[in-house]
Design a protein around this motif. Structure first.
Motif, PDB file in Angstrom:
ATOM      1  N   UNK A  18      -5.371   2.890  -7.974  1.00 33.06           N
ATOM      2  CA  UNK A  18      -6.038   3.547  -6.834  1.00 33.06           C
ATOM      3  C   UNK A  18      -6.807   2.495  -6.015  1.00 33.06           C
ATOM      4  N   UNK A  19      -6.652   2.583  -4.660  1.00 30.15           N
ATOM      5  CA  UNK A  19      -7.365   1.660  -3.772  1.00 30.15           C
ATOM      6  C   UNK A  19      -8.786   2.126  -3.589  1.00 30.15           C
ATOM      7  N   UNK A  20      -9.650   1.208  -3.302  1.00 32.70           N
ATOM      8  CA  UNK A  20     -11.035   1.557  -2.971  1.00 32.70           C
ATOM      9  C   UNK A  20     -11.109   1.620  -1.448  1.00 32.70           C
ATOM     10  N   UNK A  21     -11.370   2.827  -0.911  1.00 32.60           N
ATOM     11  CA  UNK A  21     -11.377   3.002   0.542  1.00 32.60           C
ATOM     12  C   UNK A  21     -12.793   2.761   1.051  1.00 32.60           C
ATOM     13  N   UNK A  22     -12.965   1.673   1.763  1.00 35.18           N
ATOM     14  CA  UNK A  22     -14.307   1.304   2.241  1.00 35.18           C
ATOM     15  C   UNK A  22     -14.473   1.748   3.683  1.00 35.18           C
ATOM     16  N   UNK A  23     -15.700   2.148   4.068  1.00 34.86           N
ATOM     17  CA  UNK A  23     -15.952   2.414   5.479  1.00 34.86           C
ATOM     18  C   UNK A  23     -15.644   1.138   6.300  1.00 34.86           C
ATOM     19  N   UNK A  24     -15.177   1.313   7.537  1.00 35.28           N
ATOM     20  CA  UNK A  24     -14.710   0.190   8.355  1.00 35.28           C
ATOM     21  C   UNK A  24     -15.775  -0.893   8.531  1.00 35.28           C
TER      22      UNK A  24
ATOM     23  N   UNK B 119       0.857  -1.190   0.000  1.00 38.43           N
ATOM     24  CA  UNK B 119       0.000   0.000   0.000  1.00 38.43           C
ATOM     25  C   UNK B 119       0.883   1.226   0.000  1.00 38.43           C
ATOM     26  N   UNK B 120       0.517   2.247  -0.769  1.00 40.39           N
ATOM     27  CA  UNK B 120       1.269   3.511  -0.789  1.00 40.39           C
ATOM     28  C   UNK B 120       0.259   4.643  -0.789  1.00 40.39           C
ATOM     29  N   UNK B 121      -0.072   5.121   0.415  1.00 40.56           N
ATOM     30  CA  UNK B 121      -1.093   6.164   0.528  1.00 40.56           C
ATOM     31  C   UNK B 121      -2.426   5.635   0.077  1.00 40.56           C
ATOM     32  N   UNK B 122      -3.012   6.332  -0.909  1.00 37.96           N
ATOM     33  CA  UNK B 122      -4.320   5.910  -1.382  1.00 37.96           C
ATOM     34  C   UNK B 122      -4.195   4.924  -2.528  1.00 37.96           C
ATOM     35  N   UNK B 123      -2.947   4.628  -2.902  1.00 41.11           N
ATOM     36  CA  UNK B 123      -2.735   3.713  -4.022  1.00 41.11           C
ATOM     37  C   UNK B 123      -2.190   2.376  -3.504  1.00 41.11           C
ATOM     38  N   UNK B 124      -2.246   1.402  -4.398  1.00 40.40           N
ATOM     39  CA  UNK B 124      -1.620   0.134  -4.079  1.00 40.40           C
ATOM     40  C   UNK B 124      -0.625  -0.160  -5.194  1.00 40.40           C
TER      41      UNK B 124
END
Lengths: 508, 199
Positions: A464-470, A386-391
């Motif tokens: 870009x990673x998909x940021x999901x709610x926890x 993982x690198x910030x918002x990217x993978x």
């Protein structure tokens, strides 16, 4: 003649200069001549009147006291004015009193008696009568006959015109020669080169820049355009060559599986009661067919991408599964070349918005390449980070690598880093180009690194990673942020999977 | 005197046989002489006329002091001392003419006795003997015109002379200045001689 002038800037410049000079000269001299002739006429008439007045007044006493000798002496003073041909004084009674004829001239004939006051112009002579009146008493009359050289003056002007014209034409020619050097010569250079380029299609020709004015700018622009066209033509040629090569490769690649299939078919027919031979033949045919299908699929994909017809079926996907799929696809080649594959994926699930099949295609392409361009028994690693918002997904091998200068080109279509490489392993050179297009369609990038030939290579895909709610994020497979999953595919075709604890022993 | 010469000539001619011819020759010679005399008379007549004309024309080239000129309406007087005929001639010349805007009056005098306010005094050769007295008696600003040899030395301003049978004149500039007159240079230009001072 006229056509030649029409076609040549030099001739036009010359005509322009000469005609301008000529017109200016003629107009100037014409105006001057009119002015001078008028001026001359007025001045000469005024001059003669004054002369007559002075002569009359100074001779009035001589006439009054009947002294022709003094009158004669007065008249003789006119010898300093050679323009005056003859003069006479008349007594008030009208009789001729004294006469004067210019020295050297034959004795003149004088009018018997004076005429009325006034000026008569007769050809190139002017005749003047002037009464001398003092205190209302007529003292006598003056007669003067002089040259009136209007025609001579006009002729003089014509002479001057001719001389000035010759001189100014010479000056105009000199200026023209200079202008030609600074304007028409550079223009001619450009024209010459343009003509040569049009005739020989040689875009490497350049115009020699000699001036810094607008023409110099034009030369620069012309040279730049030539360079641009040259580059364009070179690029077109290169593309053309690449396509030719691609066609040859394609034919070769399509032809390659056909021989084994044909052989297998023969074996199958001859197998008879040898089931293991038949099975082997079928296996060969299946493998070669798969290769063929893969080739045609690649071609279709490229064609879809270039025509913009490829549509991604984007959904929420898990990266781990994508990589598993990719490994599945690449496994046969990796196994056949006895490579050791290390998989380094974080335990925590990473989600992306993308097309699972296409992303698997990207990574399997990279894995296939790694397997293909690494000598047997090589080491291949696929790692996720993982690198910030990217993978970042990187595929590293310890294979033949690439020279750094071709790195920027390897994502071009139809490009292969190792053209002279053993054709048995060769593909169509479409894999990386396809991978790049697909990654880009996912909003990511792909980069290649290599320390040089024989020093391995690494391809890194950034997505870009998909940021999901926890709450909605699925539970990780096992607890602990540092936990990871590693998998090693050994050359023996044995599959061993184990989980590494932090600080645990590395699979290598 | 000429007639007497002819009488002596006739008497001296001999012999009588040629008398008739002698008479004829004498008559012819007499006629010629007589003609020449008449011719001299005509020349004198012409000379008088020219001098009269000149006298009038001098006024165009001579400037009198304004205060000495007569009041407007009063005549400009020319005195002629000598025979009648020149005065008569002058009267004909000036008839109907004006000098410096004044009417002209010509007075004939026999001597200096009647001189008073004249502007021009012409002294004929016939009064040559009384020349100095007349000049002394003339008004100060008068233009003195004479026709006698050596008259300039006595104070005359313009003196007529005969040159090759033509009437010319000489001028004494010193006398001009003494009398307060001014002469045009154009007049000096046509003068036969110009005297600037006593020799």
């Amino acid at each position: 003649m006229f056509e030649q002038i029409q076609k040549s800037v030099r001739a036009k410049l010359l005509v322009l200069m000469l005609s301008t000079t000529l017109v200016a000269l003629i107009v100037a001299l014409f105006v001057l001549a009119i002015y001078d002739v008028r001026n001359y006429s007025e001045k000469w008439v005024g001059d003669l009147s004054t002369q007559a007045e002075i002569l009359g007044r100074s001779s009035a006493a001589a006439i009054a006291f009947d002294d022709p000798q003094t009158a004669h002496e007065n008249l003789n003073l006119l010898r300093v004015r050679p323009m005056i041909l003859a003069a006479a004084l008349y007594a008030p009674t009208g009789s001729l009193f004294a006469t004067y004829t210019r020295a050297g001239d034959a004795a003149d004939v004088f009018p018997e008696s004076p005429l009325a006051d006034g000026i008569t112009i007769n050809g190139n002579q002017i005749v003047l009568f002037k009464k001398i009146v003092e205190s209302d008493v007529l003292q006598g009359t003056v007669y003067i006959r002089a040259q009136y050289e209007l025609l001579d003056r006009l002729l003089d002007y014509l002479g001057i015109l001719a001389m000035v014209m010759v001189l100014s034409m010479l000056a105009a020619l000199l200026i023209w020669a200079w202008l030609q050097k600074t304007i028409t010569k550079p223009l001619k250079d450009i024209t010459d080169v343009a003509r040569q380029v049009m005739e020989s299609r040689d875009f490497s020709l350049r115009v020699n820049k000699t001036t810094d004015d607008e023409i110099g700018y034009l030369v620069d622009a012309f040279n730049n355009m030539l360079a641009e066209i040259g580059r364009g033509a070179d690029a077109l040629l290169a593309t053309d060559r690449m396509k030719d090569q691609f066609l040859a490769t394609l034919a070769h690649e399509l032809r390659n599986p056909l021989a084994p299939i044909s052989n297998a078919l023969y074996l199958l027919n001859q197998a008879g009661d040898q089931p293991e031979v038949a099975a082997n033949a079928r296996r060969i045919m299946a493998r070669q067919l798969k290769q063929l299908v893969r080739l045609v699929d690649d071609l279709l994909d490229v064609s879809r991408i270039t025509t913009g017809k490829l549509v991604l079926k984007k959904e929420q996907i898990e990266l781990g599964r994508v990589i598993d799929n990719a490994i599945e696809i690449a496994r046969p080649l990796i196994e056949s070349r006895a490579h050791r594959l290390t998989v380094d994926i974080p335990e925590r699930a990473i989600y992306l918005n993308g097309d699972e099949t296409r992303l698997a295609q990207v990574f399997s392409n990279l894995l296939n390449n790694a397997a293909k361009y690494t000598e047997p028994n090589g080491a291949i690693t696929i790692a996720v980070e993982a690198a910030g918002e990217d993978v970042l997904v990187s595929v590293t091998d310890n294979g033949m690598g690439m020279p750094s200068e071709i790195l920027p080109e390897i994502f071009e279509m139809f490009t292969q880093a190792h053209i002279s490489h053993d054709r048995t392993q060769a593909g169509l050179g479409l894999g990386l180009a396809l991978a790049l297009r697909l990654v880009e369609m996912h909003g990511g990038t792909i980069q290649a690194y290599s320390a040089g030939i024989g020093r391995g290579s690494r391809f890194t895909v950034r997505l870009p990673m998909l940021l999901l709610p926890a709450s909605t994020a699925p539970e990780p497979m096992s607890g602990g942020q540092t936990a990871c999953r590693a998998q090693t595919v050994s050359g023996g075709g044995q599959q061993t999977g184990f989980c590494l604890e932090p600080g645990g022993p590395s699979p290598r | 005197m000429i007639k007497r010469f002819f009488v002596v000539l006739m008497r001296s001619i001999r012999p009588p046989a040629d008398r008739l011819r002698t008479v004829a020759v004498a008559l012819a010679v007499f006629a010629i002489m007589n003609l020449s005399w008449a011719q001299g008379e005509a020349e004198q007549e012409l000379e008088r006329r020219v001098k009269a004309a000149f006298l009038y024309r001098f006024t165009e080239f001579v400037t009198w002091p304004e205060e000495h000129l007569p009041d407007p309406g009063q005549p400009f007087v020319i005195a002629v001392i000598g025979p009648d005929n020149i005065a008569d001639e002058l009267r004909q010349v000036v008839a109907g003419r004006a000098i410096h805007g004044r009417p002209v009056e010509v007075r004939r005098l026999s001597d200096e006795g009647g001189l008073a306010t004249e502007h021009i005094v012409f002294i004929s050769d016939s009064a040559r003997r009384r020349l100095p007295q007349i000049i002394r008696a003339a008004p100060r600003e008068a233009l003195i015109v004479t026709e006698s040899d050596g008259a300039l030395a006595h104070g005359s301003i313009i003196n007529f002379v005969l040159v090759d049978g033509r009437v010319r004149f000489e001028i004494a500039l010193d006398s001009v200045e003494r009398r307060g007159l001014r002469l045009s240079s154009r007049l000096l230009a046509v003068a036969q001689a110009v005297r600037t001072g006593p020799p």
